[in-house]
Design a protein around this motif. Structure first.
Motif, PDB file in Angstrom:
ATOM      1  N   ASN A   1       0.605  -1.133   0.167  1.00  0.00           N
ATOM      2  CA  ASN A   1      -0.048   0.005  -0.047  1.00  0.00           C
ATOM      3  C   ASN A   1       0.813   1.249  -0.054  1.00  0.00           C
ATOM      4  O   ASN A   1       0.476   2.195   0.653  1.00  0.00           O
ATOM      5  N   THR A   2       1.684   1.076  -0.752  1.00  0.00           N
ATOM      6  CA  THR A   2       2.758   2.322  -0.917  1.00  0.00           C
ATOM      7  C   THR A   2       3.251   2.900  -2.130  1.00  0.00           C
ATOM      8  O   THR A   2       3.106   2.087  -3.170  1.00  0.00           O
ATOM      9  N   ARG A   3       3.579   4.147  -2.426  1.00  0.00           N
ATOM     10  CA  ARG A   3       3.949   4.564  -3.671  1.00  0.00           C
ATOM     11  C   ARG A   3       5.490   4.610  -3.625  1.00  0.00           C
ATOM     12  O   ARG A   3       5.931   5.029  -4.754  1.00  0.00           O
ATOM     13  N   SER A   4       6.109   4.219  -3.079  1.00  0.00           N
ATOM     14  CA  SER A   4       7.740   4.101  -2.926  1.00  0.00           C
ATOM     15  C   SER A   4       8.112   3.016  -1.882  1.00  0.00           C
ATOM     16  O   SER A   4       7.507   2.837  -0.759  1.00  0.00           O
ATOM     17  N   TRP A   5       9.299   2.315  -2.198  1.00  0.00           N
ATOM     18  CA  TRP A   5       9.647   1.183  -1.537  1.00  0.00           C
ATOM     19  C   TRP A   5      11.272   1.396  -1.847  1.00  0.00           C
ATOM     20  O   TRP A   5      11.979   1.023  -2.751  1.00  0.00           O
TER      21      TRP A   5
ATOM     22  N   CYS B   1       4.351   1.171  -5.431  1.00  0.00           N
ATOM     23  CA  CYS B   1       3.617  -0.205  -6.319  1.00  0.00           C
ATOM     24  C   CYS B   1       2.335   0.240  -6.719  1.00  0.00           C
ATOM     25  O   CYS B   1       1.449  -0.664  -6.914  1.00  0.00           O
ATOM     26  N   ALA B   2       1.879   1.548  -6.693  1.00  0.00           N
ATOM     27  CA  ALA B   2       0.334   1.903  -7.217  1.00  0.00           C
ATOM     28  C   ALA B   2       0.201   1.375  -8.561  1.00  0.00           C
ATOM     29  O   ALA B   2       0.980   1.247  -9.472  1.00  0.00           O
TER      30      ALA B   2
ATOM     31  N   ASP C   1      13.831  -2.610 -12.209  1.00  0.00           N
ATOM     32  CA  ASP C   1      14.817  -2.466 -11.283  1.00  0.00           C
ATOM     33  C   ASP C   1      14.980  -3.850 -10.800  1.00  0.00           C
ATOM     34  O   ASP C   1      15.452  -3.956  -9.424  1.00  0.00           O
ATOM     35  N   GLY C   2      14.853  -4.862 -11.553  1.00  0.00           N
ATOM     36  CA  GLY C   2      15.398  -6.264 -11.081  1.00  0.00           C
ATOM     37  C   GLY C   2      13.946  -7.205 -10.956  1.00  0.00           C
ATOM     38  O   GLY C   2      12.984  -6.458 -11.341  1.00  0.00           O
TER      39      GLY C   2
END
Length: 217
Positions: free
Chosen positions: A90-94, A100-101, A144-145
């Motif tokens: 539930n995030t927009r940056s990791w 992962c929106a 990115d992998g």
């Protein structure tokens, strides 16, 4: 009387371009011959002009056709409404990743990535807003992998989410940052395009592009 006959003979000569002899004196036929040659040249030039105009018309039609085929086809999925089976973290940056929106898969930026949880049959779909004649679907794999996570993918298209038909299948596994291009096995129209993995996996997409003519149904 001879003058009247002479005038009539001149008129007939210019109409028929024939050699005419008049009683009481010969009419000079050089004028008729000159007219005949001029008429022949006019006919040749007219024929060449007609052929040139026909050629120009064909070229113009071909140019219009090329413009229609190239300039009107665009990515109709760009920034349209989308959904996925789940939203990882539930995030927009990791960390250093923009993830992962769901809208990251069609925001026009291949450095962002949508991502689901480890789901059974994870999916992502986009609502194009109208029914389009789909020409192709392109997917840019995560850059990115973990590119190998893209495998056993079904791309389906339909007018509603309940009537989707298979456009293409990708066995994979994919490679990191790979750009994949899919053409449907047959002409397909639809408002919804869905990308799903058959099995338990993370579905991670940097970009999904759907190309179709601007006109819609």
């Amino acid at each position: 009387m001879q003058q009247v006959v002479f005038i009539i003979a001149v008129c007939v000569c210019f109409v028929s371009a024939c050699q005419i002899t008049i009683s009481g004196g010969k009419f000079n036929s050089d004028v008729c011959k000159g007219y005949g040659r001029l008429e022949s040249k006019v006919d040749i030039l007219t024929d060449k002009l007609d052929r040139s105009l026909h050629l120009l018309k064909k070229i113009n039609e071909q140019v219009k056709d090329c413009r229609h085929k190239t300039s009107l086809i665009r990515n109709v999925a760009l920034r349209k409404g989308s959904q996925q089976s789940s939203w990882y973290g539930n995030t927009r940056s990791w960390g250093n990743y923009i993830c992962c929106a769901t809208e990251y898969a069609n925001d026009g930026n291949a450095t962002t990535t949508s991502a689901t949880n480890l789901d059974n049959m994870p999916y992502w779909w986009v609502d194009l807003g109208h029914v389009y004649d789909i020409k192709r679907v392109e997917i840019i794999n995560r850059s990115d992998g973990y590119g190998h996570r893209l495998h056993d993918v079904d791309i389906t298209i339909g007018r509603t989410l309940n009537e989707l038909s298979l456009c293409a299948h990708y066995k994979g596994p994919g490679k990191t940052g790979q750009h994949l291009v899919f053409h449907c096995n047959h002409q397909m129209s639809g408002r919804y395009v869905k990308v799903a993995i058959k099995g338990k996996e993370y579905l991670q997409l940097s970009e999904v592009m759907v190309f179709a003519p601007e006109t819609s149904g």
